[in-house]
Design a protein around this motif. Structure first.
Motif, PDB file in Angstrom:
ATOM      1  N   TRP A 152       0.829  -1.210   0.000  1.00  0.00           N
ATOM      2  CA  TRP A 152       0.000   0.000   0.000  1.00  0.00           C
ATOM      3  C   TRP A 152       0.861   1.257   0.000  1.00  0.00           C
ATOM      4  O   TRP A 152       0.539   2.234  -0.698  1.00  0.00           O
ATOM      5  CB  TRP A 152      -0.928   0.006   1.216  1.00  0.00           C
ATOM      6  CG  TRP A 152      -2.163  -0.826   1.026  1.00  0.00           C
ATOM      7  CD1 TRP A 152      -2.386  -2.088   1.494  1.00  0.00           C
ATOM      8  CD2 TRP A 152      -3.338  -0.454   0.294  1.00  0.00           C
ATOM      9  NE1 TRP A 152      -3.630  -2.527   1.106  1.00  0.00           N
ATOM     10  CE2 TRP A 152      -4.235  -1.549   0.373  1.00  0.00           C
ATOM     11  CE3 TRP A 152      -3.716   0.680  -0.406  1.00  0.00           C
ATOM     12  CZ2 TRP A 152      -5.500  -1.530  -0.233  1.00  0.00           C
ATOM     13  CZ3 TRP A 152      -4.966   0.716  -1.014  1.00  0.00           C
ATOM     14  CH2 TRP A 152      -5.836  -0.379  -0.915  1.00  0.00           C
ATOM     15  N   LEU A 153       1.944   1.255   0.762  1.00  0.00           N
ATOM     16  CA  LEU A 153       2.811   2.433   0.814  1.00  0.00           C
ATOM     17  C   LEU A 153       3.484   2.690  -0.529  1.00  0.00           C
ATOM     18  O   LEU A 153       3.602   3.852  -0.953  1.00  0.00           O
ATOM     19  CB  LEU A 153       3.866   2.263   1.912  1.00  0.00           C
ATOM     20  CG  LEU A 153       3.379   2.407   3.352  1.00  0.00           C
ATOM     21  CD1 LEU A 153       4.516   2.144   4.330  1.00  0.00           C
ATOM     22  CD2 LEU A 153       2.789   3.796   3.590  1.00  0.00           C
ATOM     23  N   CYS A 154       3.911   1.634  -1.204  1.00  0.00           N
ATOM     24  CA  CYS A 154       4.523   1.808  -2.534  1.00  0.00           C
ATOM     25  C   CYS A 154       3.523   2.429  -3.499  1.00  0.00           C
ATOM     26  O   CYS A 154       3.848   3.369  -4.237  1.00  0.00           O
ATOM     27  CB  CYS A 154       4.997   0.454  -3.068  1.00  0.00           C
ATOM     28  SG  CYS A 154       6.484  -0.194  -2.278  1.00  0.00           S
ATOM     29  N   GLY A 155       2.295   1.897  -3.497  1.00  0.00           N
ATOM     30  CA  GLY A 155       1.268   2.459  -4.368  1.00  0.00           C
ATOM     31  C   GLY A 155       0.937   3.884  -4.001  1.00  0.00           C
ATOM     32  O   GLY A 155       0.734   4.736  -4.879  1.00  0.00           O
ATOM     33  N   LEU A 156       0.895   4.177  -2.700  1.00  0.00           N
ATOM     34  CA  LEU A 156       0.530   5.521  -2.243  1.00  0.00           C
ATOM     35  C   LEU A 156       1.606   6.540  -2.588  1.00  0.00           C
ATOM     36  O   LEU A 156       1.306   7.638  -3.092  1.00  0.00           O
ATOM     37  CB  LEU A 156       0.291   5.493  -0.737  1.00  0.00           C
ATOM     38  CG  LEU A 156      -0.255   6.777  -0.104  1.00  0.00           C
ATOM     39  CD1 LEU A 156      -1.617   7.120  -0.693  1.00  0.00           C
ATOM     40  CD2 LEU A 156      -0.352   6.633   1.412  1.00  0.00           C
ATOM     41  N   VAL A 157       2.866   6.206  -2.316  1.00  0.00           N
ATOM     42  CA  VAL A 157       3.963   7.131  -2.626  1.00  0.00           C
ATOM     43  C   VAL A 157       4.030   7.394  -4.129  1.00  0.00           C
ATOM     44  O   VAL A 157       4.207   8.543  -4.569  1.00  0.00           O
ATOM     45  CB  VAL A 157       5.303   6.565  -2.115  1.00  0.00           C
ATOM     46  CG1 VAL A 157       6.476   7.392  -2.635  1.00  0.00           C
ATOM     47  CG2 VAL A 157       5.314   6.519  -0.595  1.00  0.00           C
TER      48      VAL A 157
END
Length: 319
Positions: A152-157
């Motif tokens: 999720w963090l990779c997609g969000l960043v």
């Protein structure tokens, strides 16, 4: 566009979707088709999430990842299909500038997170088959939560980066998007300002969020298949392959349609062909994922039977 022409034009406040505009008499039929697809996607993925929660036999890392994949697919389709369904009743299919940026943000977030999550699921299958004795340690609860959170963090960043850069683009017309959704490449085509930074970041993101997880998944399955082929008994090979067949099918469908959607030449294709390819990737794939898992996975089928109060045989869940 020259500076004088830019000054004489007004800023873009909304976009017009041209997707499906070639068939004005089929709008009602398109609405019914996509409504059924959307409802099927919601139902299928919700059943997967529910079954993995209520069935103790599915409280394993593989099904934890699967429930998160189903949640991602619900978010992914809910970002695009509702707007599309509403536009089927509009003579002028529009979306506001802010809504377009919001759609890009959620679309890129979900797509990027799914790429990384599929790679995490491939790692889970690799550990289960190639290092079964170390599986409880290598795929502990903390590791699973870390992998999902990291996805999720990779997609969000990635999404925040693209969305912020998109706000710096000067859009002074035209405002027509030859599609049924907003995406970064479409805004770059409509921009009358320098897009070199946006394009550079887009290429970097394609390599890190798109290509890297794909290569990692491919290498994982090369090692998995090599390990399966070394199993002496045919029954053992069949049982080992059955634990990763569903995920492998989902990976092939996802990356196959994604590659055809983003990496094919744009010239020489009609609007209808562009729309069809995008429908396969953005609409059909989230609907097919729960179907693939329910058809090919005995544990999921058993859990779904329990939801409908239908007895099922006792099954031994593979790691």
């Amino acid at each position: 566009v020259t500076p004088l022409e830019m000054n004489n034009q007004t800023d873009v406040t909304e976009f017009i979707f041209l997707g499906f505009s070639n068939h004005p008499n089929l709008q009602g039929l398109f609405f019914l088709i996509f409504l059924v697809i959307y409802l099927t996607t919601l139902l299928g993925n919700t059943l997967i999430i529910t079954s993995t929660r209520i069935s103790s036999a599915l409280h394993t890392p593989m099904y934890y990842f699967l429930s998160n994949l189903s949640f991602l697919d619900i978010c992914y389709t809910s970002t695009t299909i509702p707007v599309m369904l509403m536009n089927f009743f509009q003579e002028k299919k529009t979306i506001s500038y802010d809504s377009c940026l919001s759609q890009i943000f959620f679309l890129v977030t979900c797509a990027g997170a799914e790429c990384v999550l599929l790679a995490a699921m491939a790692y889970d299958r690799y550990v289960a088959i190639c290092h079964p004795l170390q599986y409880p340690v290598l795929m502990s609860v903390k590791v699973c939560v870390f992998l999902v959170t990291g996805s999720w963090l990779c997609g969000l960043v990635n999404s925040v980066t693209h969305t912020v850069l998109a706000t710096t683009l000067t859009l002074c017309g035209p405002n027509q998007i030859s599609h049924f959704l907003c995406d970064i490449p479409f805004l770059l085509k409509l921009s009358c300002s320098d897009t070199s930074l946006n394009e550079f970041v887009l290429h970097v993101a394609s390599a890190t969020i798109g290509l890297s997880p794909c290569l990692f998944t491919a290498v994982s399955y090369i090692l998995i298949i090599s390990a399966i082929l070394r199993i002496p008994s045919a029954q053992g090979r069949s049982k080992a392959f059955s634990t990763c067949a569903s995920h492998l099918t989902v990976v092939v469908v996802f990356y196959g349609t994604a590659n055809f959607n983003y990496d094919r030449p744009r010239e020489g294709y009609s609007l209808d062909m562009d729309i069809l390819v995008s429908v396969l990737f953005c609409v059909m794939t989230p609907m097919l994922n729960p179907i693939i898992y329910s058809l090919r996975n005995k544990e999921v089928k058993c859990a779904l039977r329990k939801l409908s109060v239908v007895p099922c045989p006792v099954l031994t869940v593979a790691s």
